[in-house]
Scaffold this active site. Structure first.
Site, PDB file in Angstrom:
ATOM      1  N   SER A 127      -3.071  28.326 -11.012  1.00 36.68           N
ATOM      2  CA  SER A 127      -2.110  29.362 -11.401  1.00 36.68           C
ATOM      3  C   SER A 127      -1.463  29.986 -10.179  1.00 36.68           C
ATOM      4  O   SER A 127      -2.087  30.110  -9.115  1.00 36.68           O
ATOM      5  CB  SER A 127      -2.827  30.449 -12.209  1.00 36.68           C
ATOM      6  N   TYR A 152      -8.957  36.636 -13.633  1.00 33.90           N
ATOM      7  CA  TYR A 152      -8.321  35.379 -14.033  1.00 33.90           C
ATOM      8  C   TYR A 152      -7.911  34.578 -12.796  1.00 33.90           C
ATOM      9  O   TYR A 152      -8.210  33.383 -12.678  1.00 33.90           O
ATOM     10  CB  TYR A 152      -7.104  35.656 -14.909  1.00 33.90           C
TER      11      TYR A 152
END
Length: 335
Positions: A127, A152
């Site tokens: 990501s 995350y």
């Protein structure tokens, strides 16, 4: 050729599965269809895929190693495209255990299955959030990613580290893709394009973080899928000349690589909202607020490495992409 796509009921996973189906691959999809967001949307994506004879689906939680490995044993995959994960920055603040189970244990299980079943190439989703406190733009894979601002992001950086260790120890070719903001038809309800479109159509007020002074490298789903499929054919190899002192952290002496995958041209949040307003023919009611926990000010991908490896160049501009998303949304929800 047989490919496994994890997270096949998800936004990107379903689109990647469809692309491989269209290319004539035998595609196996796994997903646990959890209720992080509307399961009916996930089931609708799957219903399209299930119409094809060269697609098989298993309802599997990747954190369950034995069940996952049974799928690997049954099908003998050449390529694994691992997209299953607990997504969302803000959700990780309130539900950290979900990220440990899916993004850490689940990723480890994928690596173990690839190790023991002789997979030729593992491509997995990292990501853009790994860039964290980095303020230099565009983000390059040579940049430091040691300061994440959400759990995350930390799990995605951990996925890269775990993959490198398996590439080094067991010779498993792995490629990580740092996704930048993906949008388009069949998109996720927890992401800004979906939230804004839904609220504007319902006459509700949209919240605009950092008073609208935010930038995102919005990338249309078709461009993302093309990049994923192309890089899956570019299998990393060992490079015994590589050294930590002189090499980029996106490569290694092991068969390991990391790339950014994005449009490469950040869009101001207010400009993106304006495109949604234009596509809907409705002016949004706006509530401007401060930066939210876990958010980053600007994402901007340097995708030159990916272009060199694959010839990947995004084709879809924001006006065209937003119009396509809004058209899909109104048709899917009968608006």
């Amino acid at each position: 050729m047989r490919v496994l796509v994890t997270g096949a009921a998800g936004f990107v996973g379903a689109a990647v599965s469809q692309k491989y189906i269209n290319l004539g691959y035998e595609v196996v999809g796994v997903d646990n269809i959890n209720d992080y967001y509307d399961v009916n949307l996930k089931k609708a994506r799957l219903s399209h895929l299930n119409n094809y004879k060269n697609f098989n689906f298993y309802n599997v939680d990747i954190s369950c190693l034995d069940t996952l490995n049974s799928v690997f044993i049954k099908h003998s995959f050449e390529i694994v495209v691992h997209l299953a994960a607990q997504a969302g920055v803000r959700y990780s603040i309130d539900n950290p255990a979900a990220y440990a189970n899916s993004n850490l244990v689940g990723h480890l299980n994928i690596l173990e299955c690839c190790r023991h079943n002789k997979v030729a190439h593992l491509v997995y989703a990292s990501s853009s959030s790994v860039y964290g406190l980095n303020e230099k733009t565009p983000f390059e894979t040579a940049d430091s990613v040691d300061h994440p601002v959400s759990l995350y992001a930390a799990t995605k950086k951990s996925n890269e580290l775990m993959s490198h260790s398996y590439s080094h120890l067991y010779g498993i070719p792995t490629t990580g893709l740092r996704f930048f903001t993906v949008y388009g038809p069949w998109g996720r309800p927890d992401m800004a394009p979906f939230i804004f479109t839904k609220k504007i159509l319902n006459g509700e007020t949209i919240d605009i973080n950092n008073n609208g002074d935010m930038w995102r490298d919005f990338t249309y789903i078709d461009d993302i899928v093309e990049g994923v499929v192309r890089i899956a054919d570019v299998i990393p190899t060992r490079n015994d000349e590589w050294k930590v002192e002189t090499g980029t952290p996106a490569s290694s002496s092991a068969p390991y690589a990391v790339y950014n995958i994005g449009h490469g041209s950040p869009i101001n949040l207010m400009a993106f909202i304006s495109e949604i307003e234009d596509a809907l023919g409705i002016e949004a009611k706006k509530n401007y607020r401060e930066m939210q926990a876990g958010d980053v000010y600007k994402t901007y991908a340097d995708t030159s490495d990916l272009f060199e490896a694959t010839g990947y160049t995004p084709k879809v501009g924001v006006k065209e992409g937003v119009a396509a998303f809004v058209k899909w949304y109104k048709e899917f929800y009968n608006k």
